[in-house]
Write an enzyme that holds these catalytic residues in place. Structure first.
Site, PDB file in Angstrom:
ATOM      1  CG  ASP A 156       2.352  -8.161  49.926  1.00  0.00           C
ATOM      2  OD1 ASP A 156       3.550  -6.962  50.435  1.00  0.00           O
ATOM      3  OD2 ASP A 156       2.582  -7.516  49.132  1.00  0.00           O
TER       4      ASP A 156
ATOM      5  CE1 TYR B 192       4.332  -3.223  44.398  1.00  0.00           C
ATOM      6  CE2 TYR B 192       3.752  -4.783  43.550  1.00  0.00           C
ATOM      7  CZ  TYR B 192       3.908  -4.004  44.820  1.00  0.00           C
ATOM      8  OH  TYR B 192       4.881  -4.735  45.784  1.00  0.00           O
TER       9      TYR B 192
ATOM     10  CG  HIS C 201       6.486  -8.279  54.122  1.00  0.00           C
ATOM     11  ND1 HIS C 201       5.484  -8.011  54.992  1.00  0.00           N
ATOM     12  CD2 HIS C 201       6.405  -8.806  53.091  1.00  0.00           C
ATOM     13  CE1 HIS C 201       4.610  -7.125  52.972  1.00  0.00           C
ATOM     14  NE2 HIS C 201       5.537  -8.574  51.824  1.00  0.00           N
TER      15      HIS C 201
END
Length: 370
Positions: free
Chosen positions: A173, A297, A348
């Site tokens: 990630d 982000y 993930h």
């Protein structure tokens, strides 16, 4: 370097209990699955467990078995676990988490990496697990600029302060984005290992069946799975008011992704215990990091896939239920792939879901670089 021990004030825990008791619940979903989000019935049951059965002090003590520190880098406190191996010839290994994770993701893998069952120093690592800026017990940036590039530079600074002149790096990630940038930068890093490699389709290449499947999965993800990232990359502050004010909002925002992104056969508790899910949520809740974590982000999401080849040796653990399972052919155009493992199961959160597979693959790759 300042030693650190997790010790959440009792007032924070009391406030959590009060907020959970005052939760204002929405109406239930109008479908019989998770397609509209985390279902009301499950959310209520998990919140009830959080309020009545979850023992943070016991979980806090379990996390405190690891040696932890704070150090200031460019005006920001960085929290990190630094677990040294009893083997002097162990290789330093920097492991970076992502969102919606935390250092909790690595609680099953640190000890076998540090002190391997083989008892051999050549299988051992000195493990360094930092909390990303704005996450967990790291400081929250008060100015812009703490994106992937700056974090990669900060991690290199951290490694230097610890006295290591050569190390390996691993991540998934956002941890994969940071680790990829570390790989581009070179420096003291000898090689990188990823469980979510970041690469684009090869331009003008003839697409194989694997390529077509990856493109189809990407299209499906863009259609149904990217709402969270659009919000966090454009209006993280607006989102943060709800996440920092409501523990159930923070729980739902995080746990829904553990359902969507793990290899859990339809339910997160097929892979994780309630305590493990809540441990991770707690690192967001007790630190009030719903907004600050989302701002990564805003800083870097549009540069998540960047140009620039990684020349360092690169290992990949390709888990079948990864958000985007990037084909090896794409990765070979972006990285110097010297090790590739197609995993039989897992999603993930590789270290959290399949710790034994993760540890074995990390060790196998870095054995080639010792």
């Amino acid at each position: 370097m300042r030693p650190y021990r997790i010790d959440v004030p009792a007032a924070v825990l009391d406030d959590l209990q009060e907020r959970l008791a005052r939760t204002r619940w929405p109406e239930p979903e109008t479908v019989a699955d998770w397609s509209q989000g985390i279902p009301l019935d499950y959310t209520r049951r998990l919140a009830e467990y959080w309020a009545n059965d979850y023992d943070w002090r016991a979980r806090e003590a379990a996390l405190n078995r690891f040696d932890q520190y704070l150090t200031e880098i460019d005006g920001l406190d960085i929290h990190f676990i630094h677990q040294r191996s009893p083997h002097d010839d162990a290789l330093p290994l920097l492991i970076t988490h992502g969102w919606p994770g935390s250092v909790v993701e690595f609680h099953k893998v640190i000890e076998p990496l540090v002190d391997p069952p083989s008892g051999r120093g050549e299988d051992a690592f000195h493990v360094i697990c930092p909390s990303l800026p704005g996450y967990g017990f790291s400081g929250k940036p008060t100015r812009t600029g703490w994106g992937v590039d700056k974090i990669a530079q900060a991690w290199e600074t951290l490694i230097g302060r610890l006295g290591y002149d050569r190390y390996g790096a691993q991540g998934g990630d956002w941890g994969a984005a940071v680790t990829t940038q570390i790989g581009r930068n070179g420096g003291r890093c000898a090689g990188i290992h990823l469980n979510m490699p970041i690469a684009k389709p090869v331009k003008d290449a003839e697409f194989s069946d694997d390529d077509q499947q990856a493109l189809a999965a990407y299209s499906e993800h863009r259609k149904w799975g990217t709402g969270y990232s659009k919000q966090q990359s454009t209006r993280p502050q607006t989102l943060g008011y709800g996440l920092v004010d409501s523990p159930v909002a923070q729980l739902a925002w995080v746990v829904e992704k553990f359902w969507a992104w793990s290899d859990c056969d339809g339910h997160p508790e097929n892979v994780f215990t309630k305590d493990e899910l809540l441990d991770n949520v707690m690192l967001y809740w007790v630190t009030g990091s719903g907004a600050s974590s989302a701002k990564l982000y805003w800083e870097s999401f549009n540069q998540f896939v960047s140009d620039g080849h990684v020349d360092l040796p690169t290992g990949v653990a390709s888990f079948p239920k990864e958000i985007l399972r990037t084909p090896r052919s794409w990765c070979e155009a972006a990285y110097n792939i010297t090790h590739w493992t197609t995993m039989p199961r897992g999603g993930h959160f590789g270290a959290f879901e399949q710790p034994e597979l993760y540890v074995d693959d990390v060790r196998a790759f870095f054995t080639t670089l010792r």
